[in-house]
Motif scaffolding. Structure first.
Motif, PDB file in Angstrom:
ATOM      1  N   UNK A 133       4.407   3.051   8.962  1.00 14.25           N
ATOM      2  CA  UNK A 133       4.256   3.863   7.758  1.00 14.25           C
ATOM      3  C   UNK A 133       3.513   3.040   6.714  1.00 14.25           C
ATOM      4  N   UNK A 134       2.787   3.724   5.850  1.00 11.48           N
ATOM      5  CA  UNK A 134       2.146   3.074   4.702  1.00 11.48           C
ATOM      6  C   UNK A 134       2.670   3.776   3.455  1.00 11.48           C
ATOM      7  N   UNK A 135       3.149   3.005   2.504  1.00 14.25           N
ATOM      8  CA  UNK A 135       3.596   3.586   1.242  1.00 14.25           C
ATOM      9  C   UNK A 135       2.647   3.147   0.142  1.00 14.25           C
ATOM     10  N   UNK A 136       2.266   4.086  -0.698  1.00 13.30           N
ATOM     11  CA  UNK A 136       1.245   3.864  -1.731  1.00 13.30           C
ATOM     12  C   UNK A 136       1.818   4.251  -3.087  1.00 13.30           C
ATOM     13  N   UNK A 137       1.614   3.398  -4.085  1.00 18.85           N
ATOM     14  CA  UNK A 137       2.015   3.714  -5.451  1.00 18.85           C
ATOM     15  C   UNK A 137       0.793   3.967  -6.303  1.00 18.85           C
ATOM     16  N   UNK A 138       0.652   5.205  -6.786  1.00 23.81           N
ATOM     17  CA  UNK A 138      -0.494   5.538  -7.639  1.00 23.81           C
ATOM     18  C   UNK A 138      -0.334   4.875  -9.003  1.00 23.81           C
ATOM     19  N   UNK A 139      -1.466   4.653  -9.672  1.00 26.99           N
ATOM     20  CA  UNK A 139      -1.445   3.984 -10.973  1.00 26.99           C
ATOM     21  C   UNK A 139      -0.686   4.800 -12.005  1.00 26.99           C
ATOM     22  N   UNK A 140      -0.755   6.121 -11.898  1.00 26.42           N
ATOM     23  CA  UNK A 140      -0.025   6.986 -12.833  1.00 26.42           C
ATOM     24  C   UNK A 140       0.231   8.322 -12.154  1.00 26.42           C
ATOM     25  N   UNK A 188      -4.917   3.408  -6.236  1.00 25.47           N
ATOM     26  CA  UNK A 188      -3.747   3.016  -5.454  1.00 25.47           C
ATOM     27  C   UNK A 188      -3.339   1.610  -5.891  1.00 25.47           C
ATOM     28  N   UNK A 189      -2.472   1.536  -6.878  1.00 22.16           N
ATOM     29  CA  UNK A 189      -2.143   0.250  -7.489  1.00 22.16           C
ATOM     30  C   UNK A 189      -1.361  -0.650  -6.544  1.00 22.16           C
ATOM     31  N   UNK A 190      -0.438  -0.065  -5.770  1.00 26.11           N
ATOM     32  CA  UNK A 190       0.386  -0.842  -4.844  1.00 26.11           C
ATOM     33  C   UNK A 190       0.333  -0.199  -3.465  1.00 26.11           C
ATOM     34  N   UNK A 191       0.163  -1.033  -2.442  1.00 24.68           N
ATOM     35  CA  UNK A 191       0.089  -0.528  -1.063  1.00 24.68           C
ATOM     36  C   UNK A 191       0.865  -1.476  -0.163  1.00 24.68           C
ATOM     37  N   UNK A 196      -5.822  -0.197   8.006  1.00 26.33           N
ATOM     38  CA  UNK A 196      -5.761   0.956   7.101  1.00 26.33           C
ATOM     39  C   UNK A 196      -5.204   0.539   5.748  1.00 26.33           C
ATOM     40  N   UNK A 197      -4.202  -0.325   5.769  1.00 24.84           N
ATOM     41  CA  UNK A 197      -3.612  -0.806   4.515  1.00 24.84           C
ATOM     42  C   UNK A 197      -4.672  -1.527   3.684  1.00 24.84           C
ATOM     43  N   UNK A 198      -5.433  -2.393   4.320  1.00 20.83           N
ATOM     44  CA  UNK A 198      -6.469  -3.136   3.601  1.00 20.83           C
ATOM     45  C   UNK A 198      -7.564  -2.218   3.095  1.00 20.83           C
ATOM     46  N   UNK A 199      -7.930  -1.219   3.898  1.00 18.73           N
ATOM     47  CA  UNK A 199      -8.968  -0.273   3.471  1.00 18.73           C
ATOM     48  C   UNK A 199      -8.527   0.494   2.228  1.00 18.73           C
ATOM     49  N   UNK A 200      -7.265   0.881   2.197  1.00 17.69           N
ATOM     50  CA  UNK A 200      -6.740   1.601   1.029  1.00 17.69           C
ATOM     51  C   UNK A 200      -6.779   0.700  -0.197  1.00 17.69           C
ATOM     52  N   UNK A 201      -6.373  -0.551  -0.034  1.00 16.48           N
ATOM     53  CA  UNK A 201      -6.384  -1.490  -1.158  1.00 16.48           C
ATOM     54  C   UNK A 201      -7.793  -1.669  -1.721  1.00 16.48           C
ATOM     55  N   UNK A 202      -8.756  -1.774  -0.827  1.00 14.94           N
ATOM     56  CA  UNK A 202     -10.113  -2.096  -1.248  1.00 14.94           C
ATOM     57  C   UNK A 202     -10.884  -0.894  -1.775  1.00 14.94           C
ATOM     58  N   UNK A 203     -10.604   0.300  -1.253  1.00 13.42           N
ATOM     59  CA  UNK A 203     -11.482   1.434  -1.530  1.00 13.42           C
ATOM     60  C   UNK A 203     -10.872   2.511  -2.427  1.00 13.42           C
ATOM     61  N   UNK A 204      -9.600   2.412  -2.739  1.00 15.78           N
ATOM     62  CA  UNK A 204      -8.986   3.402  -3.638  1.00 15.78           C
ATOM     63  C   UNK A 204      -8.398   2.661  -4.833  1.00 15.78           C
TER      64      UNK A 204
END
Length: 425
Positions: A243-250, A112-115, A101-109
């Protein structure tokens, strides 16, 4: 009324401001108790304004600090509540999130600047004769950017090593203090549970979280190392993250990232339409916004109280000044007879109204400052005094006297001198 002061109205238009103020003080001093009671509404209103703004600004400052402590533009993804039969279990009983899931978020969103995936637990850490029970977190390099963690000691490049399986550890300041005191721990070995780790850094102080916990009572180890060396008896499936923590670009991307996270995880977890999600997405700024909204409503309520008090106080000033005009009709006639013009009469009564209001405002400011400080000390409320607001409150008190004193002053100025002299008061 007290005896009249010596008249200074030698000729219309030649009255000095000092003389007007002197006569206003003389008139108010004769009925000081009535003047004080008249100013009570202004006192309450100004005090309420200062307390309201001080607590409101203090709370906003605390909320801004809380947001910075939570991390920049942070969104958390966690397992949803488990269910065993008809019984709901705790979130820790479900392992629905994985590194895939972490990799999918990195690749497809892209926004999502930081995951980072996260696993965590509690452990005893030991350095020579010193030991401490703390919590550990297994994280990936992006975690430190999302949470705004920086190093007080050590090389920031060490963050990059958290993608491997090395037995390295970064200490929170509270753990460093317990194990090493003021010594530099970088390069030292400590035992984390039964495993020896090398200290590569110490984080800067973050202090308490918005919920009162010590954010510095923590150690960080690489995610894969945590899985292999620290998970113990948790029996988590391979590749699982808690848990997965995500940092949006802005900040502007927060809503779209949250929506994309929900859509992506529904797809990868094969959640059917209308089915219950096995994950939950939490935007932490929403929690802060809810608290901010509560504070805003409280400020509005206090503002309404302050506004009503000022209006009531202003009406009280108008009422008393009208009574004063009625009581002093003969005095007004005498002053007109010795040369005072309508403008001088009007200015005197306006000065009296403004002095009542200003006096009430100054007392209200003193009570407001004391009340705000007392609320901060006894009520444990965040307080931030603002000199601009105090000056604005002073201006409001003067404006209240000017606005509500104008009609009585105008009425006094329009009296007929002959009729006023005939009045038997």
């Amino acid at each position: 009324m007290s005896p009249n002061p010596p008249s200074t109205f030698a000729a219309p238009g030649h009255v000095r401001v000092r003389d007007i103020l002197y006569m206003a003080v003389f008139a108010l001093r004769g009925n000081w108790l009535r003047s004080t009671l008249t100013a009570l509404g202004v006192i309450i209103g100004i005090a309420a304004v200062i307390i309201m703004v001080s607590v409101g600004q203090g709370t906003q400052a605390q909320l801004d600090e809380t947001i910075s402590r939570l991390g920049s533009n942070r969104i958390d993804v966690m397992p949803n509540w488990g269910r065993q039969g008809a019984v709901r279990m705790g979130a820790a009983s479900v392992f629905s999130l994985t590194s895939d899931d972490v990799e999918a978020i990195r690749e497809r969103i892209p926004q999502a600047r930081h995951v980072s995936g996260i696993v965590s637990g509690s452990v005893q850490v030991i350095n020579a004769e010193q030991n401490w029970s703390t919590r550990w977190q297994g994280v990936e390099p992006d975690y430190f950017q999302v949470q705004d963690w920086t190093l007080a000691l050590g090389d920031p490049a060490e963050f990059g090593d958290y993608a491997g399986t090395d037995t390295i550890v970064i200490l929170g300041q509270s753990v460093r203090d317990k194990l090493f005191g003021e010594e530099d721990p970088v390069g030292s070995s400590i035992r984390v549970g039964r495993v020896s780790f090398t200290v590569v850094g110490v984080t800067n102080v973050k202090g308490q979280s918005g919920w009162g916990g010590d954010q510095d009572d923590v150690i960080f180890v690489p995610l894969d190392t945590a899985r292999r060396r620290l998970m113990g008896q948790m029996q988590m499936p391979p590749g699982t993250v808690q848990q997965i923590t995500v940092g949006a670009a802005s900040a502007a991307d927060m809503a779209s990232v949250e929506a994309e996270l929900n859509a992506l995880l529904k797809e990868t977890h094969k959640i059917p339409p209308g089915g219950e999600d096995d994950f939950m997405v939490r935007n932490l700024t929403q929690l802060v916004s809810a608290r901010s909204e509560t504070t805003r409503l409280m400020s509005m309520l206090l503002g309404a109280v302050a506004g009503i008090s000022l209006i009531v106080g202003g009406i009280g000033i108008m009422n008393i000044m009208l009574v004063s005009v009625t009581e002093r009709i003969r005095e007004i006639g005498l002053r007109m007879a010795v040369g005072a013009g309508p403008k001088e009469i009007q200015r005197q009564f306006l000065a009296e109204a403004m002095m009542i209001s200003l006096g009430g405002g100054l007392i209200g400011i003193a009570i407001g400052i004391a009340g705000a400080l007392l609320a901060g000390r006894i009520g444990a409320l965040p307080v931030e005094l603002n000199m601009e607001v105090i000056l604005l409150a002073t201006g409001f008190s003067v404006a209240t006297g000017l606005f509500f004193g104008f009609y009585p002053a105008r009425k006094a100025a329009q009296l007929d001198p002959i009729e006023a002299l005939r009045h038997q008061g």
